[in-house]
Design an enzyme around this catalytic site. Sequence first.
Site, short mmCIF file in Angstrom:
data_model
loop_
_atom_site.label_atom_id
_atom_site.label_comp_id
_atom_site.label_asym_id
_atom_site.label_seq_id
_atom_site.Cartn_x
_atom_site.Cartn_y
_atom_site.Cartn_z
N ARG A 28 0.83 -1.22 0.00
CA ARG A 28 0.00 0.00 0.00
C ARG A 28 0.87 1.27 0.00
O ARG A 28 0.55 2.23 -0.68
CB ARG A 28 -0.94 -0.02 1.21
CG ARG A 28 -1.95 -1.19 1.13
CD ARG A 28 -3.37 -0.71 1.16
NE ARG A 28 -4.29 -1.79 0.81
CZ ARG A 28 -5.28 -2.20 1.58
NH1 ARG A 28 -5.50 -1.63 2.74
NH2 ARG A 28 -6.10 -3.15 1.16
N ARG A 75 12.70 -22.54 2.21
CA ARG A 75 14.15 -22.40 2.30
C ARG A 75 14.71 -23.03 1.03
O ARG A 75 14.36 -24.16 0.71
CB ARG A 75 14.69 -23.11 3.54
CG ARG A 75 14.21 -22.46 4.85
CD ARG A 75 14.85 -23.09 6.06
NE ARG A 75 14.54 -22.34 7.28
CZ ARG A 75 13.62 -22.71 8.19
NH1 ARG A 75 12.95 -23.84 8.02
NH2 ARG A 75 13.39 -21.98 9.25
N GLY A 105 14.56 -13.81 8.38
CA GLY A 105 15.59 -13.80 9.42
C GLY A 105 17.00 -13.77 8.86
O GLY A 105 17.22 -13.32 7.72
N ASP A 130 12.54 -15.64 16.67
CA ASP A 130 13.76 -15.76 17.48
C ASP A 130 14.29 -14.41 17.97
O ASP A 130 15.03 -14.35 18.94
CB ASP A 130 14.88 -16.46 16.69
CG ASP A 130 14.54 -17.92 16.40
OD1 ASP A 130 13.61 -18.44 17.04
OD2 ASP A 130 15.21 -18.54 15.55
N ARG A 245 6.04 -33.27 34.43
CA ARG A 245 5.35 -33.39 33.15
C ARG A 245 6.07 -32.51 32.12
O ARG A 245 6.69 -31.50 32.49
CB ARG A 245 3.89 -32.93 33.26
CG ARG A 245 3.03 -33.85 34.10
CD ARG A 245 2.74 -35.15 33.36
NE ARG A 245 1.77 -35.97 34.05
CZ ARG A 245 2.04 -36.84 35.01
NH1 ARG A 245 3.28 -36.99 35.43
NH2 ARG A 245 1.07 -37.55 35.57
O1 F6P Z 1 13.99 -19.50 13.00
C1 F6P Z 1 12.76 -19.56 13.61
C2 F6P Z 1 12.49 -20.94 14.13
O2 F6P Z 1 11.17 -20.86 14.57
C3 F6P Z 1 13.42 -21.49 15.21
O3 F6P Z 1 13.21 -21.00 16.50
C4 F6P Z 1 13.18 -22.97 15.09
O4 F6P Z 1 14.23 -23.71 15.60
C5 F6P Z 1 13.05 -23.14 13.62
O5 F6P Z 1 12.55 -21.93 13.11
C6 F6P Z 1 12.22 -24.30 13.18
O6 F6P Z 1 12.00 -24.16 11.85
P1 F6P Z 1 11.33 -25.18 10.83
O7 F6P Z 1 10.50 -26.12 11.61
O8 F6P Z 1 10.54 -24.31 9.93
O9 F6P Z 1 12.46 -25.84 10.13
#
Ligand code: F6P
Length: 321
Positions: A28, A75, A105, A130, A245
């Site tokens: 926007r 990724r 990130g 994170d 637990r």
């Molecule tokens: O980088 C963010 C994050 O949530 C981390 O804290 C975690 O370890 C990771 O991604 C897990 O990522 P995925 O399950 O997407 O591989």
Amino acid sequence: MENIKRIALLTSGGDSCGMNATIRAITRYAIYNNLEVIGFYEGYKGLLNNDYKMLDLSSVGGIVDRGGTILYSARSEEFKTRKGLQKAVDNLKKNEIDGLIVIGGDGTFKGAHDLHNMGVKVVGIPATIDNDIPGTDYSIGFDTALNVIIDIVSKIRDTASSHDRLFVVEVMGKQSGIIAVNAGVACAVDYIIIPEIEVDLAQIANNIKNHREGKRHILILVAEGAAKASDVASSIKLLAGHEVRVSVLGHIQRGGSPSAMDRILAAEFGRKAVDLLIEGKSDYMTVIKGMKVDGCPIDYMFDNKKEVNKDLYKLAHILSL
Ligand code: F6P
């Protein structure tokens, strides 16, 4: 000032709440500045496959409150290769993209830096639960994740108190204990275990054995990067002889509707990222320092490590006595 006409954006890496609000803000604000906007699907993977859609005012309507990302995320290993990088650059040229905004990130920012070195104008927006990107106090999604953890841990506390139980709760944070420390303070847990600080489980077990009279719940928060909650639980059970637990929160922490803070940060970071491109900046990321939104060279991330707040870690333990 750069004479730019068309920008592109993508979301990459682990998703975080507020990515959609960021997509909306960029789109926007860019249109308000007479720019065309295209969104690549599935992060750098979509850039390699030239998989995109034009974004207009209505395509980003009704998403500010939605978790996940309408552009999806991934990724990409191929993108990390020289050939992959070249393909990405070629696609950006083919689509006449004058500037790219990447939302994600540290891995996403490394990719942005590589693209910059190939001549692409690129700006990054920190978005990871994170909150481990150096240079910025907050990244998008961190606050929502903390609120998700608060909500669940208070439910765990209810049942822990009923049964005089000890719970070990595992939160995310493969490399960093930042989530665990902040959530630990907010949830008033008794012990926090993080990768950055060594703990003595025998000492914790001893404290548990001698805990304050009348205390009917004990909560231990462990960052996934420090230990598995189940291993901590077995050791504590053995050493303290207390019933334990385990609860592993997992990906619940990445979902939900973004908090007010994440939505506002998304709006501000979105505007700043577009402004940085209009100003001709590249290899920059948006940051917030002491409540002031700014731009900062991505390079800063490579030379610095964001430290966990050890003072806050100490305070959490003082307050839980
Ligand atoms: O980088 C963010 C994050 O949530 C981390 O804290 C975690 O370890 C990771 O991604 C897990 O990522 P995925 O399950 O997407 O591989």
